[in-house]
Motif scaffolding. Structure first.
Motif, short mmCIF file in Angstrom:
data_model
loop_
_atom_site.label_atom_id
_atom_site.label_comp_id
_atom_site.label_asym_id
_atom_site.label_seq_id
_atom_site.Cartn_x
_atom_site.Cartn_y
_atom_site.Cartn_z
N ASP A 46 43.44 -35.62 66.12
CA ASP A 46 42.49 -34.52 66.10
C ASP A 46 43.32 -33.26 66.33
N LYS A 49 41.92 -29.99 64.54
CA LYS A 49 40.74 -29.45 65.24
C LYS A 49 41.09 -29.10 66.74
N ASN A 50 42.21 -29.45 67.49
CA ASN A 50 42.53 -28.94 68.86
C ASN A 50 43.18 -27.59 68.45
N SER A 54 36.60 -26.69 66.04
CA SER A 54 35.77 -27.20 65.06
C SER A 54 35.51 -26.40 63.95
N SER A 61 38.01 -20.25 63.54
CA SER A 61 38.52 -21.67 63.62
C SER A 61 38.20 -22.42 62.20
N SER A 64 40.25 -25.24 60.36
CA SER A 64 40.27 -26.75 60.76
C SER A 64 39.80 -27.42 59.16
N SER A 65 38.56 -26.66 58.69
CA SER A 65 38.11 -27.21 57.74
C SER A 65 39.22 -27.10 56.30
N ASN A 68 42.16 -29.68 56.96
CA ASN A 68 41.67 -31.02 56.36
C ASN A 68 41.14 -31.28 55.25
#
Length: 179
Positions: A46, A49-50, A54, A61, A64-65, A68
């Motif tokens: 993760d 994400k860290n 999220s 943030s 992250s999307s 990923n």
């Protein structure tokens, strides 16, 4: 350089060492960023994400999307590599290409001319690919990503710097690039 008439002239074979150092510095920053992201994505559970949070917690943030997403990986055969690993290889190669001639002091040889063309080609490819990735970021993913924007900014800046500072040797400008 002073010519036979005691007039100052410019040696067009030498590309400004300070520009090389700037490109080496920018590419080192890019290598550190993409190397860190590659390490986190490959070896830390993760990890993205860290460091990004999220995807639903805030607009910032949402990196992250992005990191990923399916666009963040390259598949070669059965192996999937993070795109950041390709960025790390490109930035690292550019750092080495930029700094080697300044360390050796060899600025007038044919190898330096080829080195300058390699720098110009690599920075152009990086700037072009970063522009494509920015179009994906803004037009497909619709997500902000500070890491992506930093990397694209570095790549595009180095591309402009190489073109505008005369990385292409004068004789290649006149004759065209012959490989």
């Amino acid at each position: 350089i002073i010519d036979e008439n005691n007039e100052r002239s410019v040696n067009t074979d030498i590309w400004n060492p300070s520009i090389r150092n700037v490109v080496a510095g920018l590419s080192t920053v890019g290598a550190l960023e993409t190397g860190y992201l590659s390490y986190v994505k490959l070896y830390v559970p993760d990890g993205i994400k860290n460091i990004c949070g999220s995807a639903s917690s805030s607009a910032i943030s949402s990196c992250s999307s992005v990191l990923n997403s399916p666009y963040a990986n390259i598949q070669v055969g059965d192996t999937i590599f993070p795109l950041t690993l390709l960025g790390f290889a490109a930035y690292s190669s550019l750092a080495v290409l930029s700094i080697l001639p300044t360390l050796s002091g060899d600025n007038e040889s044919e190898s330096n001319e080829n080195n300058r063309i390699a720098i110009l080609g690599l920075t152009t490819a990086m700037a072009t690919f970063s522009s494509f990735l920015l179009s994906l970021l803004f037009n497909i993913l619709h997500q902000p990503c500070p890491y992506c924007l930093l990397s694209a900014g570095l790549s595009i800046s180095m591309g402009f710097l190489a073109w505008l500072s005369g990385a292409l040797p004068m004789n290649r400008r006149q004759d065209g690039v012959k490989l």
